[in-house]
Design a protein around this motif. Structure first.
Motif, PDB file in Angstrom:
ATOM      1  N   GLY A   7       3.106  -1.392  -9.072  1.00  0.00           N
ATOM      2  CA  GLY A   7       2.574  -0.306  -8.251  1.00  0.00           C
ATOM      3  C   GLY A   7       1.597   0.572  -8.997  1.00  0.00           C
ATOM      4  N   GLU A   8       1.118   1.575  -8.301  1.00  0.00           N
ATOM      5  CA  GLU A   8       0.093   2.464  -8.836  1.00  0.00           C
ATOM      6  C   GLU A   8       0.679   3.689  -9.517  1.00  0.00           C
ATOM      7  N   SER A   9       0.111   4.016 -10.671  1.00  0.00           N
ATOM      8  CA  SER A   9       0.366   5.311 -11.290  1.00  0.00           C
ATOM      9  C   SER A   9      -0.968   6.021 -11.453  1.00  0.00           C
ATOM     10  N   MET A  10      -0.916   7.339 -11.485  1.00  0.00           N
ATOM     11  CA  MET A  10      -2.147   8.126 -11.445  1.00  0.00           C
ATOM     12  C   MET A  10      -2.091   9.292 -12.422  1.00  0.00           C
ATOM     13  N   ALA A  11      -3.240   9.859 -12.636  1.00  0.00           N
ATOM     14  CA  ALA A  11      -3.309  11.105 -13.394  1.00  0.00           C
ATOM     15  C   ALA A  11      -2.848  12.233 -12.471  1.00  0.00           C
ATOM     16  N   LEU A  12      -1.980  13.087 -12.983  1.00  0.00           N
ATOM     17  CA  LEU A  12      -1.416  14.189 -12.212  1.00  0.00           C
ATOM     18  C   LEU A  12      -1.914  15.515 -12.783  1.00  0.00           C
ATOM     19  N   LYS A  91      -0.430  18.431  -7.787  1.00  0.00           N
ATOM     20  CA  LYS A  91       0.858  18.972  -7.359  1.00  0.00           C
ATOM     21  C   LYS A  91       0.739  20.494  -7.311  1.00  0.00           C
ATOM     22  N   GLU A  92       0.920  21.048  -6.137  1.00  0.00           N
ATOM     23  CA  GLU A  92       0.776  22.487  -5.925  1.00  0.00           C
ATOM     24  C   GLU A  92       2.156  23.130  -5.840  1.00  0.00           C
ATOM     25  N   VAL A 101       2.002  17.996  -2.537  1.00  0.00           N
ATOM     26  CA  VAL A 101       1.322  16.975  -3.325  1.00  0.00           C
ATOM     27  C   VAL A 101       0.110  16.469  -2.546  1.00  0.00           C
ATOM     28  N   TYR A 102      -1.037  16.351  -3.237  1.00  0.00           N
ATOM     29  CA  TYR A 102      -2.276  15.890  -2.619  1.00  0.00           C
ATOM     30  C   TYR A 102      -2.803  14.681  -3.400  1.00  0.00           C
ATOM     31  N   TYR A 103      -2.928  13.542  -2.713  1.00  0.00           N
ATOM     32  CA  TYR A 103      -3.334  12.297  -3.361  1.00  0.00           C
ATOM     33  C   TYR A 103      -4.816  12.006  -3.133  1.00  0.00           C
ATOM     34  N   TYR A 104      -5.470  11.518  -4.181  1.00  0.00           N
ATOM     35  CA  TYR A 104      -6.850  11.043  -4.099  1.00  0.00           C
ATOM     36  C   TYR A 104      -6.862   9.633  -4.689  1.00  0.00           C
ATOM     37  N   ARG A 105      -6.352   8.702  -3.871  1.00  0.00           N
ATOM     38  CA  ARG A 105      -6.146   7.339  -4.365  1.00  0.00           C
ATOM     39  C   ARG A 105      -6.907   6.299  -3.546  1.00  0.00           C
ATOM     40  N   ALA A 106      -7.585   6.692  -2.476  1.00  0.00           N
ATOM     41  CA  ALA A 106      -8.341   5.737  -1.663  1.00  0.00           C
ATOM     42  C   ALA A 106      -9.425   5.088  -2.519  1.00  0.00           C
ATOM     43  N   GLY A 107      -9.488   3.758  -2.505  1.00  0.00           N
ATOM     44  CA  GLY A 107     -10.495   3.046  -3.284  1.00  0.00           C
ATOM     45  C   GLY A 107     -10.208   2.995  -4.772  1.00  0.00           C
ATOM     46  N   LYS A 169       1.421   9.475   5.366  1.00  0.00           N
ATOM     47  CA  LYS A 169      -0.041   9.574   5.437  1.00  0.00           C
ATOM     48  C   LYS A 169      -0.747   8.303   4.974  1.00  0.00           C
ATOM     49  N   LEU A 170      -0.032   7.437   4.240  1.00  0.00           N
ATOM     50  CA  LEU A 170      -0.657   6.211   3.756  1.00  0.00           C
ATOM     51  C   LEU A 170      -0.732   5.127   4.822  1.00  0.00           C
ATOM     52  N   TRP A 171       0.102   5.250   5.854  1.00  0.00           N
ATOM     53  CA  TRP A 171       0.186   4.199   6.858  1.00  0.00           C
ATOM     54  C   TRP A 171      -0.756   4.467   8.034  1.00  0.00           C
ATOM     55  N   SER A 172      -1.297   3.400   8.610  1.00  0.00           N
ATOM     56  CA  SER A 172      -2.192   3.542   9.760  1.00  0.00           C
ATOM     57  C   SER A 172      -1.432   3.964  11.005  1.00  0.00           C
ATOM     58  N   SER A 173      -0.136   3.609  11.083  1.00  0.00           N
ATOM     59  CA  SER A 173       0.688   4.003  12.223  1.00  0.00           C
ATOM     60  C   SER A 173       2.158   3.922  11.847  1.00  0.00           C
ATOM     61  N   LYS A 174       2.995   4.628  12.597  1.00  0.00           N
ATOM     62  CA  LYS A 174       4.436   4.586  12.372  1.00  0.00           C
ATOM     63  C   LYS A 174       4.964   3.180  12.623  1.00  0.00           C
ATOM     64  N   GLU A 175       4.418   2.504  13.620  1.00  0.00           N
ATOM     65  CA  GLU A 175       4.871   1.146  13.956  1.00  0.00           C
ATOM     66  C   GLU A 175       4.596   0.193  12.802  1.00  0.00           C
ATOM     67  N   LYS A 176       3.424   0.313  12.171  1.00  0.00           N
ATOM     68  CA  LYS A 176       3.084  -0.551  11.043  1.00  0.00           C
ATOM     69  C   LYS A 176       4.022  -0.286   9.874  1.00  0.00           C
ATOM     70  N   ALA A 177       4.294   0.982   9.595  1.00  0.00           N
ATOM     71  CA  ALA A 177       5.204   1.327   8.509  1.00  0.00           C
ATOM     72  C   ALA A 177       6.584   0.735   8.748  1.00  0.00           C
ATOM     73  N   ARG A 178       7.096   0.888   9.955  1.00  0.00           N
ATOM     74  CA  ARG A 178       8.418   0.349  10.278  1.00  0.00           C
ATOM     75  C   ARG A 178       8.455  -1.166  10.100  1.00  0.00           C
ATOM     76  N   GLU A 179       7.422  -1.840  10.593  1.00  0.00           N
ATOM     77  CA  GLU A 179       7.369  -3.301  10.525  1.00  0.00           C
ATOM     78  C   GLU A 179       7.403  -3.790   9.084  1.00  0.00           C
ATOM     79  N   VAL A 180       6.565  -3.190   8.237  1.00  0.00           N
ATOM     80  CA  VAL A 180       6.474  -3.624   6.840  1.00  0.00           C
ATOM     81  C   VAL A 180       7.755  -3.303   6.083  1.00  0.00           C
TER      82      VAL A 180
END
Length: 317
Positions: A7-12, A91-92, A101-107, A169-180
């Motif tokens: 998985g992804e780790s980031m600078a905080l 992290k505020e 927490v505010y993520y800037y991980r797109a791309g 916030k990472l998921w396109s929809s609740k249904e997609k999150a549930r399915e995966v």
């Protein structure tokens, strides 16, 4: 290798003052991510862990890699990407009861994980494969990578530990999150959802019913975490509840779930009963909340034993 995680780790970046982040002038820089939090937590408890990921070929990526390597985690399966950056987040700490927490991980580089980043032998030689629901939410290739890694673990009889760790916030929809989440849970041997996550996936049911939904579809062990109350554990033959440990002051709740997973997994690696493994998970989760930062409060085994013994003595008084 005892545990391999992906998985992804980031600078905080965290403001050096409490309150709204807009008023902050200085920040401290740390590193965190659910998967490396767990890998580092297990390393501190005496177990060998490995991390599979991608980082940007940039200064933050090099600093992140150096930090994780410095904690003893094997980073031989981390790929540098010259075209995409290392992710960052903030992290505020508005006050003790309001941490945002505010993520800037797109791309980011890690969002482009693919099957070519997975070495079958590396998975096959692990005692456990640990995955979260964060990684498959980052992109379609990340989802495919996680499913491929799970298939390799299943092929080589490596137990899969799955923490849904739902980030809405990472998921396109609740249904997609549930399915995966349901799809991955069916392929896992151990599932570690929060009660609120189970509610998100299945709707309104009792805790026992949530456990049965998971157990009837694949996993042999389920732990349903209930925050400061404690955690419920279930197998096909036993169930129970372990209350949490009291904490005088919660400094930073972020990372407590990862601490629980590290403590719980260390208990399984040690051959403890489910009850004792959950107890250790609760202890580590509580200890993490007492320190600012995701990994700064992760304890050694000696510190865990001291914490648990002190709690028992407080109860007897």
């Amino acid at each position: 290798m005892d545990v391999v995680t992906i998985g992804e780790s980031m600078a905080l970046f965290t403001p050096n003052t409490e309150g709204k982040m807009r008023y902050a002038n200085t920040f401290s820089r740390k590193f965190a991510g659910a998967e490396t939090n767990i890998a580092i937590g297990l390393q501190r408890l005496g177990y060998q862990t490995g991390w599979i990921s991608r980082i940007g070929e940039d200064e933050l990526g090099e600093a992140l890699l150096s930090f994780v390597r410095g904690e003893g985690v094997d980073v031989s399966q981390v790929t540098r990407d010259a075209s995409l950056p290392t992710g960052v987040y903030f992290k505020e700490l508005r006050h003790e009861q309001d941490v945002r927490v505010y993520y800037y991980r797109a791309g980011s580089a890690a969002s482009q994980l693919s099957q070519k980043d997975i070495d079958e032998k590396y998975i096959a030689n692990a005692r456990y494969l640990h995955v979260t629901g964060i990684t498959p939410a980052l992109s379609e290739t990340c989802y495919e990578t996680i499913m491929y890694a799970i298939s390799l673990a299943n092929k080589h009889n490596v137990p899969v530990v799955f923490d849904p760790n739902i980030r809405v916030k990472l998921w396109s929809s609740k249904e997609k999150a549930r399915e995966v989440i349901k799809t991955i849970a069916k392929r896992a041997d151990i599932v570690l959802p929060g009660v609120s996550e189970a509610q998100y996936i299945f709707g309104d049911y009792t805790i026992s019913e949530y456990a049965n939904f998971f157990l009837e579809n694949g996993p042999s062990k389920v732990v349903l975490k209930e925050g400061s109350k404690g955690a419920h554990y279930f197998t096909k033959n036993e169930s129970g509840f372990v209350p949490s440990f009291s904490v005088d002051r919660v400094v930073d709740p972020v990372g407590a779930g990862d601490g629980f997973a590290a403590g719980f997994l260390s208990g399984l690696l040690e051959g403890l009963s489910m009850e004792d493994a959950v107890t250790r998970g609760n202890a580590v989760g509580a200890m993490v909340t007492m320190v600012n930062g995701d990994v700064e409060g992760l304890p050694s085994m000696e510190e865990i034993h001291y914490f648990i013994q002190r709690d028992k003595e407080d109860v007897r008084r």
